[in-house]
Design an enzyme around this catalytic site. Structure first.
Site, PDB file in Angstrom:
ATOM      1  N   ARG A 138      -5.066  17.785   7.760  1.00  0.00           N
ATOM      2  CA  ARG A 138      -3.757  17.537   8.372  1.00  0.00           C
ATOM      3  C   ARG A 138      -3.107  18.853   8.756  1.00  0.00           C
ATOM      4  NH1 ARG A 138      -0.924  12.304   7.575  1.00  0.00           N
ATOM      5  NH2 ARG A 138      -2.374  10.989   6.438  1.00  0.00           N
ATOM      6  N   LYS A 198     -12.666   3.575   2.263  1.00  0.00           N
ATOM      7  CA  LYS A 198     -12.195   3.618   3.649  1.00  0.00           C
ATOM      8  C   LYS A 198     -13.330   4.157   4.513  1.00  0.00           C
ATOM      9  CE  LYS A 198      -7.927   5.050   4.397  1.00  0.00           C
ATOM     10  NZ  LYS A 198      -6.810   6.007   4.291  1.00  0.00           N
ATOM     11  N   ARG A 250       0.840  -1.203   0.000  1.00  0.00           N
ATOM     12  CA  ARG A 250       0.000   0.000   0.000  1.00  0.00           C
ATOM     13  C   ARG A 250       0.869   1.244   0.000  1.00  0.00           C
ATOM     14  NH1 ARG A 250      -1.472   2.894   4.959  1.00  0.00           N
ATOM     15  NH2 ARG A 250      -3.202   4.327   4.586  1.00  0.00           N
ATOM     16  N   THR A 277      -5.010  -0.257  10.926  1.00  0.00           N
ATOM     17  CA  THR A 277      -4.516   0.741  11.883  1.00  0.00           C
ATOM     18  C   THR A 277      -4.293   0.228  13.303  1.00  0.00           C
ATOM     19  OG1 THR A 277      -5.556   2.474  10.561  1.00  0.00           O
ATOM     20  CG2 THR A 277      -4.841   3.111  12.757  1.00  0.00           C
TER      21      THR A 277
END
Ligand SMILES: Nc1ncnc2c1ncn2[C@@H]1O[C@H](COP(=O)(O)OP(=O)(O)O)[C@@H](O)[C@H]1O
Ligand SMILES: C=C(OP(=O)(O)O)C(=O)O
Length: 625
Positions: free
Chosen positions: A192, A335, A139, A393
């Site tokens: 972010r 996702k 990935r 995760t």
């Protein structure tokens, strides 16, 4: 053409791994206690060898299993003395040819491993080692690095696939807005913080400001990559960095800045995730920067996009239409990481080819106690629709810095495997961790061990409802029944991957050997639970294709077995093993001829010498087989 074959071991030692009481199995699994080893060494020094009875060495059989060789990536990854000692013991015991629960055939791991590639692993040497240790999907996170660095990784994975005889790695691009292009291309679904010249330490109680001004990175203020940030947050909101590693209470706002008080301090690094507890940012799921990354993926013929922050099915349709328009056969994994996506789970997953439980952001936008429940629910929905599902995760987070995982992390992997995930994912562990190979090894071993405890034979409750093609479902169903009741692997021939994915959906107990004449399909199938994809040219004659496939399996396994024999000789169990091959062939015109075909193949008995028994349990990369 879709042809399904089941192969059977009359004597399958994998099956024996499930036999015996829990207590007996636990006894067999016990490592030699520290006390018993000390006693043994003491006994040796005092020349009282007879005091240490063989019966105390309860792990003799277990240690026959050959562990994947993990080659150290850094000085910290070097095997410790104790590991070297255990490795030596295993090598010595390779001479032991008795069949036991851990002796050959070893079993191919069904749950696939996704590895995020980053600075720790973006070299040829590390890609090769990751692949050999058990990586199935590479990935690339488009939030980090640039196209040139991702291009290098893609080329390396393709080079690995070209030269590998019996293994293939698929390529996944994780798309989201990158900070570097922000000034030119708008903002992506991920919020972010910006770049900092160096990490800054923030103490609880101190003031800190987030600003939408570009290029700010001081000790008390940093940029945010999202213009509406100031509009979206309110005084009293809690801002989370990296899902809660640090937190900030919003005190006040100006036109371009949000002033906060640090609640949980720590070290703030560049480009960290920002979430507002309980809120989703009002962002489009695919931004200009994402389109740029998507085109990059099309040019490079990647296998999957993982699309961040999908909130509704519309964005998936949009992406799929685009891919169709440029004739790109790339699958879309959504996702699930946004609070807003939860009410639309069904439609989002229906529109996609699979989902990722992106627990990092999910646990920031929603209360963390919801994460395990949502994980279970998302896996259940994907399974019921026959879609791929990845759990991601923090799976081995502590291994970013430590050579061994916490027991809670090990349990986390086991839970995802039991819940039926197609794949489990490593992020920072392989991207920038100190022990990337060890992390893959742990994931491999824990998945394999957990899978051995899952009883075969549980059918999906939606049998006959998930797919329109009922005939294919019937084939998949009956092949699965055979696999489960006879303890067999399955061989399937597929041009589109559909039949292999369908079989995977039924989770048969044996490995699904999926033969395809399309390298793109072969690569894609690497993600699917239980599927071992093999590339082969198809003949117009189904019989010839069938024979060629068996031949290919034979050659691959004979080679593997011969290599092994040079080291340890053949076992009596190998010599005695016989196998049954059963084929269901839908290449013929109607159900009648299909029935005839089933009848024909059931009679085929192949001896061990022709058809090595490793096939039956399968083999798995990283096992040393
Ligand atoms: N291509 C890359 N280049 C540099 N660092 C990377 C890269 N990919 C991942 N990383 C590092 O690994 C960390 C964990 O990876 P991941 O979970 O994919 O990222 P994030 O949580 O930032 O979206 C990232 O935060 C980053 O520090
Ligand atoms: C997988 C995730 O996304 P990313 O790697 O982009 O943080 C996550 O949030 O859990």
């Amino acid at each position: 053409m879709a042809q399904v074959v089941a192969t059977r071991s009359i004597q399958s030692s994998f099956m024996s791994s499930r036999s015996g009481s829990v207590q007996e199995r636990a006894e067999k699994l016990k490592p030699p206690s520290f006390a018993s080893r000390v006693m043994e060494r003491q006994a040796m020094t005092t020349k009282k060898l007879t005091v240490v009875r063989r019966s105390t060495r309860i792990t003799a059989k277990r240690s026959v299993r050959v562990e994947p060789e993990v080659i150290p990536v850094s000085p910290e990854d070097l095997p410790k003395r104790e590991e070297k000692f255990q490795q030596l013991q295993r090598l010595q015991q390779l001479g032991d040819t008795s069949a036991s629960m851990w002796s050959t055939p070893t079993v191919r791991r069904k749950t696939k491993i996704v590895c995020t590639i980053g600075p720790s692993t973006n070299t040829k040497e590390m890609i090769w080692k990751l692949a050999e240790a058990g990586m199935n999907v590479a990935r690339m996170n488009m939030s980090h690095g640039d196209h040139a660095s991702h291009q290098k990784v893609i080329d390396l994975v393709k080079e690995y696939n070209e030269q590998s005889k019996d293994n293939v790695i698929s390529i996944m691009l994780d798309t989201k807005a990158g900070f570097s292009l922000i000034c030119f291309s708008g903002f992506g679904p991920e919020v972010r913080s910006g770049d900092l010249p160096q990490p800054i330490n923030l103490e609880s109680g101190q003031e800190f400001t987030f600003t939408i001004r570009r290029g700010v990175g001081t000790t008390d203020c940093v940029s945010v990559n999202y213009d509406d940030f100031v509009n979206d947050v309110e005084a009293g909101d809690m801002l989370l960095v990296d899902g809660g590693m640090m937190s900030f209470l919003v005190k006040s706002k100006t036109e371009d800045s949000v002033k906060c008080e640090v609640v949980d301090g720590g070290e703030l690094k560049s480009r960290r995730h920002l979430n507002v507890r309980g809120k989703s940012a009002t962002l489009p799921s695919i931004t200009e920067k994402d389109w740029d990354d998507i085109k990059f993926g099309v040019d490079n013929k990647v296998d999957f996009y993982a699309v961040s922050f999908v909130k509704d099915a519309q964005v998936v349709h949009e992406l799929k239409n685009y891919l169709k328009s440029c004739n790109a056969d790339i699958h879309v994994i959504v996702k699930i990481e946004s609070a807003d996506s939860i009410p639309n789970l069904h439609s989002i997953i229906t529109a996609s080819d699979g989902a990722m439980v992106a627990r990092g952001d999910l646990g920031a936008e929603l209360p963390i106690e919801e994460v395990p429940l949502l994980q279970e629910e998302i896996i259940r929905i994907c399974r019921s629709m026959g879609k791929a599902v990845i759990v991601a995760t923090n799976m081995l987070e502590s291994m970013i810095v430590h050579p061994t995982p916490t027991r809670a992390e090990v349990s986390d992997i086991a839970i995802a495997v039991r819940e039926g995930a197609d794949a489990v994912m490593l992020s920072g562990e392989t991207a920038h961790g100190k022990f990337p190979l060890k992390a893959v090894k742990v994931m491999h071993t824990v998945s394999l061990r957990t899978e051995a405890t899952i009883p075969g034979g549980t059918m999906p409750p939606n049998l006959g409802q998930a797919f329109k093609n009922h005939m294919s479902e019937m084939f998949a169903y009956h092949a699965t029944m055979m696999s489960n009741t006879l303890g067999t692997s399955i061989v399937v021939f597929t041009k589109t991957g559909f039949m292999a994915i369908l079989l995977s959906h039924y989770r048969p107990s044996g490995t699904i050997f999926a033969f395809t004449n399309d390298k793109t399909i072969q690569q894609r199938l690497s993600l699917y639970q239980g599927v071992c994809p093999i590339y082969m040219q198809f003949s117009d004659d189904a019989e010839e294709t069938f024979e060629n496939a068996l031949g290919l399996l034979q050659v691959t396994f004979l080679e593997a077995r011969n290599g092994k024999r040079r080291r340890r000789g053949s076992t009596s169990s190998e010599r005695q093993t016989a196998h049954l091959a059963i084929s269901i062939n839908s290449q013929y015109s109607g159900p009648k001829s299909v029935d005839k075909k089933i009848g024909a193949r059931v009679a085929q008995l192949v001896t061990a010498e022709e058809f090595p028994h490793q096939l039956l349990g399968g083999w798995h990369r990283g096992s040393g087989v």
